[in-house]
Every structure is written in structure tokens, then in C-alpha cells.
Write a protein that holds these residues in place. Structure first.
Motif, PDB file in Angstrom:
ATOM      1  N   SER A  59       3.690  -4.748  -5.105  1.00  0.00           N
ATOM      2  CA  SER A  59       5.044  -5.035  -4.882  1.00  0.00           C
ATOM      3  C   SER A  59       5.460  -6.466  -5.389  1.00  0.00           C
ATOM      4  O   SER A  59       6.325  -6.850  -4.863  1.00  0.00           O
ATOM      5  N   SER A 116       6.765   1.783   1.769  1.00  0.00           N
ATOM      6  CA  SER A 116       7.024   1.316   0.279  1.00  0.00           C
ATOM      7  C   SER A 116       8.489   1.512  -0.026  1.00  0.00           C
ATOM      8  O   SER A 116       9.070   0.563  -0.591  1.00  0.00           O
ATOM      9  N   ILE A 168      12.469   2.038 -10.038  1.00  0.00           N
ATOM     10  CA  ILE A 168      11.076   2.203  -9.410  1.00  0.00           C
ATOM     11  C   ILE A 168      11.149   3.457  -8.213  1.00  0.00           C
ATOM     12  O   ILE A 168      10.736   4.287  -8.268  1.00  0.00           O
ATOM     13  N   LEU A 193       9.807  -8.213  -8.411  1.00  0.00           N
ATOM     14  CA  LEU A 193      10.954  -7.918  -7.846  1.00  0.00           C
ATOM     15  C   LEU A 193      11.774  -8.945  -7.200  1.00  0.00           C
ATOM     16  O   LEU A 193      12.910  -8.695  -6.491  1.00  0.00           O
ATOM     17  N   ILE A 247       0.923  -1.197   0.140  1.00  0.00           N
ATOM     18  CA  ILE A 247      -0.014   0.106   0.058  1.00  0.00           C
ATOM     19  C   ILE A 247       0.896   1.156   0.023  1.00  0.00           C
ATOM     20  O   ILE A 247       1.733   1.466   0.876  1.00  0.00           O
ATOM     21  N   GLY A 248       0.730   2.313  -0.983  1.00  0.00           N
ATOM     22  CA  GLY A 248       1.574   3.327  -1.126  1.00  0.00           C
ATOM     23  C   GLY A 248       1.047   4.261  -2.161  1.00  0.00           C
ATOM     24  O   GLY A 248      -0.085   4.172  -2.239  1.00  0.00           O
ATOM     25  N   LEU A 249       1.838   4.924  -2.541  1.00  0.00           N
ATOM     26  CA  LEU A 249       1.534   5.894  -3.892  1.00  0.00           C
ATOM     27  C   LEU A 249       0.803   4.879  -5.092  1.00  0.00           C
ATOM     28  O   LEU A 249       0.036   5.786  -5.794  1.00  0.00           O
ATOM     29  N   GLY A 250       1.312   3.865  -5.162  1.00  0.00           N
ATOM     30  CA  GLY A 250       0.677   2.908  -6.209  1.00  0.00           C
ATOM     31  C   GLY A 250      -0.712   2.992  -6.137  1.00  0.00           C
ATOM     32  O   GLY A 250      -1.395   3.035  -7.057  1.00  0.00           O
ATOM     33  N   ASN A 251      -1.254   2.968  -5.062  1.00  0.00           N
ATOM     34  CA  ASN A 251      -2.864   2.949  -4.678  1.00  0.00           C
ATOM     35  C   ASN A 251      -3.594   4.160  -4.662  1.00  0.00           C
ATOM     36  O   ASN A 251      -4.483   4.386  -5.194  1.00  0.00           O
TER      37      ASN A 251
END
Ligand code: PFF
Length: 454
Positions: free
Chosen positions: A223, A314, A100, A226, A23-27
């Protein structure tokens, strides 16, 4: 993650740390703008199908390899198949994480800057407010540097446990704030158009780009790809149910993204903004929304504080990928290498920071075709590392786990303390061995065909 190898103190600790990475800026930043660029609800539906059909089973595969070998990705691959080229897949993950982190840190810097902007700016933001903010290089690079330094200090100290404790309190708080904002945004006049855009699919808007974007977003947001979840998995005790844990993480992550959309899209239509505004979308819409709310300065500041912390959990996990590899495999001192890697990442990220109107060359970079992503360097990095290399890494790791290590071995690992998995095991093996590699391969190959890159 811990600097010395150990096991998670509690099952909840592990789920929270993995969710903290996911959960982070991706969401909150990436999901809404990619949804906006790709026409709304139909994209969301495809994204959710990819999350459940590919993201969830694949996450379990990474956990299984990590727990079975108790090693970082490169070490884990070497242990399963010593002395072969597969270890380069682990290295690919390291390169991807650096790529990233470089652009992610820039956005995290914006988020951090907006804490102060929300607090001190009064009145409705002018239409060029955000572009003025991000085209000031000193300011932008300074904020980006601060964020990378804070990330490095935490990874340096290895005190993630402190961050873990914080996120236990702060992440639920972020959700509460989200719910308040959802209610507020949906009560605004004309907000229902946003709900229509966001939730009623119009499949005529689905093109090839929509499918790649949905796949990339699914893996990015969780995530995956990687080998990070291999490292997380290496700390899980045998008594933890991998299937149930992955299910929780995937659901938390999807809910946060869906909630973010439930704020942004109604607000956006109510405030007359354009859904296809690109990476700046949430930074344009949210401050406008806050400026209309009672005590909006404080609500805005609280929102950006919580989002900065979500971003931090993240970025820590992203920086840990190269650092823990170098510490484990190359025997270098953690304390030194953290700073070298952080400095390197910072340099790699500078063109992204300068690509939002400051330096023309980076603003109109456009190496990748416009049929895939916007021309600015940041968007290009986001596509190349965050969509393409990440999914490519997931494809290779999935083939490694499904075919080289063997889906049966991986399935047996998940079965340990995972009774509820037994009825899905056959389906899971099918997804990992056949469906996921085929779907991802077809999509990746078509990028080259459709865009004519060869
Ligand atoms: N999942 C993070 C987010 O959605 O903000 C971003 C990310 C973190 C991607 C760690 C990849 C990764 F390995």
C-alpha cells in the motif's frame, strides 16, 4: 484511520490497521498470478529484494512525514513546503487510489461471490466454470456494487475500530487456514513441480517485464506510493518505534503473499492447471482444490469469507484516501462525500467488470502494449494504476521526503523512540536519497524506451 484526528489506542492497533491495508487481494490474488505470468521463483526473489531494499525504507519515510506533520498527504506536503507544486503529488495519490479501488472492487466482488459458490456448488468445477461466472454481467456488477457499498458504509460511519477488532481475530484465522491448505496442497501427487517452479529460480526467465512487475507488486502489496502511509503515520504517537513497526508490517505482508504461493503453485501443478492463466488463476485453482478436500464446501466458503474481509480492510483504506482529503482540505461533509466518491469509483470500475468476456471492446482493450500486460481492461487498469502510477507516486514522494523535506529531518523523526534505528540511519538515508529514486527512475524510463511509448 479515524474520522476525527486522534492517536492509535495501542501500538498493536496501528500495526494491525496498516497491515490490514497492506494484506489483501494483492497478496492472495495478484501475487500468485503475477508470479505465474513471470516464470516463478526468479520473480519471487526479485520481488523480495525490492520489498526489503525499497519498500521497507520507503514505508518508514511515509510514516515519518505523517507523524512529523500530523496531516494528510496534501496537507503534510503543504506544511513542509508551502505554496508549491509538490502538493500535486498528493493529488496524484488520490487519483491513483480511485483507479486502484475501481478494479480492486471488481475482484473483491468475485471473492464475495465465491463464498456462495463454494458453499452451494458441488462436484469438481468444470474448466469453464470461472469464465462463465465472470461473463455474467448482472451477477458480476451486482457483486461489485455490493462490495463498494459495504466499503462506503464503513467509511461513512467511520467505525473502522469495529473492523479493527474483527481483523484481530480473523486475520490470524486466515493464517491458520493457509497453513492447513499449504500442508494439504503439498501432499498432492505432482505438487513438488509447483515448489520447483515457485522456489528454484531460473534466471533465464527474467526479462524487463519481470523487473517492472516485481517493483510494482512490491509497492502495491505494501500500500505504498499513494501517501496512505503518511495518513496512517499521522496517527502514530511519538512513543511508537517507526522502524520496528514498519519491519513487522512488511514481514507480515510478505509472509502472507509467500504462503499464498505455497498453496497455489503446488496445487496448480497437481491439478494440471496453467501458471500463466492471468487474473483468474486463484479462482480456477482454489475451487478445484477445495472440491477435492473433505468438507471442501465449508473450507472454501471460510477461505473466501476471510479473503473478502482482508479485501475489505484494504478497500476501506483506499476509499479513505480521497474521502479524508476532501473532508480535511475542502471542508465538505464526510457523510455526503463518501457516497459521491463511491459512486464515481463504481462507474470507473464498470469497464473492468465488463472486460472478462462480456463486452468485446473491453476484453480486447489493449491500449497498453502486450509486452507490459494483458489486453483486457482490468489488467490494463491494474498495470497503469497499480504498477505505473503507484511507483511513479512513490518516486516523487521519495524525492520530496529525501531532498525537499530532507532525509536528515525524516531520519531524526524515525530516531524518536527508535534507538535500534541509529545503526541503520546512514544506510537508510542513502537508500532514500539515492538508491530508490535511481532504481525506480531507471525502471520507469525504460518502460517508455522498451515499449516504444513516447
Ligand atoms: N495493499 C493492498 C493489497 O495488497 O491488497 C492493495 C492496496 C491497498 C494498494 C491500499 C494500495 C493502497 F493504497
Amino acid at each position: 484511520m479515524k474520522s476525527e484526528r486522534g492517536l492509535w489506542g495501542s501500538k498493536l492497533g496501528f500495526i494491525l490497521a496498516a497491515s490490514g491495508s497492506a494484506i489483501g487481494l494483492g497478496n492472495v490474488w495478484r501475487f500468485p498470478y503475477i508470479t505465474g505470468e513471470n516464470g516463478g521463483a526468479a520473480f519471487v526473489l526479485i520481488y523480495l529484494v525490492f520489498v526489503l531494499l525499497l519498500g521497507l525504507p520507503y514505508m518508514m519515510a511515509e510514516f515519518a512525514l505523517g507523524r512529523a506533520t500530523q496531516l494528510n498527504p496534501v496537507g503534510a506536503i503543504e506544511k513542509v513546503k508551502p505554496g508549491n507544486k509538490w502538493k500535486y503529488v498528493g493529488l496524484l495519490g488520490i487519483i491513483t487510489s480511485i483507479g486502484i479501488l475501481s478494479f480492486y472492487g471488481v475482484i473483491a466482488g468475485w471473492t464475495f461471490g465465491y463464498i456462495f459458490k463454494s458453499l452451494f456448488d458441488t462436484g469438481t468445477p468444470a474448466s469453464n466454470d470461472f469464465s462463465a461466472f465472470i461473463s455474467n454481467p448482472q451477477y458480476e456488477i451486482g457483486l461489485y456494487a455490493i462490495f463498494i457499498i459495504v466499503t462506503a458504509v464503513i467509511v461513512y460511519k467511520g467505525v473502522e475500530s469495529g473492523i479493527e477488532k474483527w481483523s484481530k481475530i480473523l486475520m490470524p484465522l486466515l493464517l491458520v487456514l493457509f497453513i492447513i491448505l499449504i500442508v494439504y496442497a503439498n501432499l498432492l501427487p505432482n505438487s513438488s513441480q509447483g515448489i520447483e517452479f515457485y522456489l528454484y529460480p531460473d534466471f533465464s526467465k527474467v526479462g524487463f517485464k519481470t523487473i517492472i512487475a516485481a517493483l510494482g507488486q512490491a509497492f502495491f502489496s505494501l500500500s505504498l506510493g499513494l501517501g496512505l502511509m503518511i495518513t496512517f503515520g499521522s496517527y502514530i504517537p511519538k512513543s511508537t518505534n517507526i522502524f520496528t513497526s514498519a519491519l513487522y508490517i512488511v514481514l507480515f505482508d510478505a509472509i502472507v503473499a509467500l504462503f499464498a504461493g505455497l498453496i497455489i503453485f503446488p496445487a496448480l501443478f497437481a491439478l494440471g492447471e496453467n501458471p500463466a492463466s492471468g487474473p483468474s488463476l486463484v479462482f480456477i485453482v482454489l475451487p478445484k482444490l477445495f472440491s477435492q478436500m473433505p468438507a471442501g464446501n465449508f473450507v472454501g466458503a471460510a477461505f473466501f469469507i476471510l479473503l473478502s474481509i482482508a479485501a475489505l480492510t484494504s478497500t476501506i483504506s483506499l476509499l479513505e484516501v480521497p474521502v479524508s482529503y476532501l473532508v480535511d482540505e475542502k471542508n465538505v461533509s464526510r457523510k455526503k462525500i463518501v457516497w459521491y466518491v463511491a459512486f464515481f469509483v463504481f462507474i470507473v470500475g464498470l469497464p473492468s467488470a465488463l472486460s472478462q468476456g462480456t463486452v468485446k471492446f473491453f476484453t480486447n482493450f489493449g491500449w497498453l502494449p502486450s509486452s507490459l500486460t494483458s489486453a483486457d481492461f482490468l489488467s490494463q487498469m491494474s498495470f497503469f494504476f497499480g504498477d505505473f502510477l503507484l511507483t511513479f507516486g512513490a518516486l516523487l514522494l521519495c524525492i520530496f521526503i529525501g531532498w525537499i523535506w530532507g532525509a536528515k529531518n525524516a531520519g531524526a523523526e524515525i530516531m524518536i523512540s527508535g534507538d535500534n534505528f541509529s545503526k541503520f540511519k546512514g544506510t537508510w538515508i542513502f537508500l532514500i536519497k539515492y538508491l530508490l529514486p535511481v532504481i525506480v527512475l531507471v525502471i520507469l524510463v525504460s518502460i517508455f524506451k522498451v515499449t516504444g511509448i513516447s
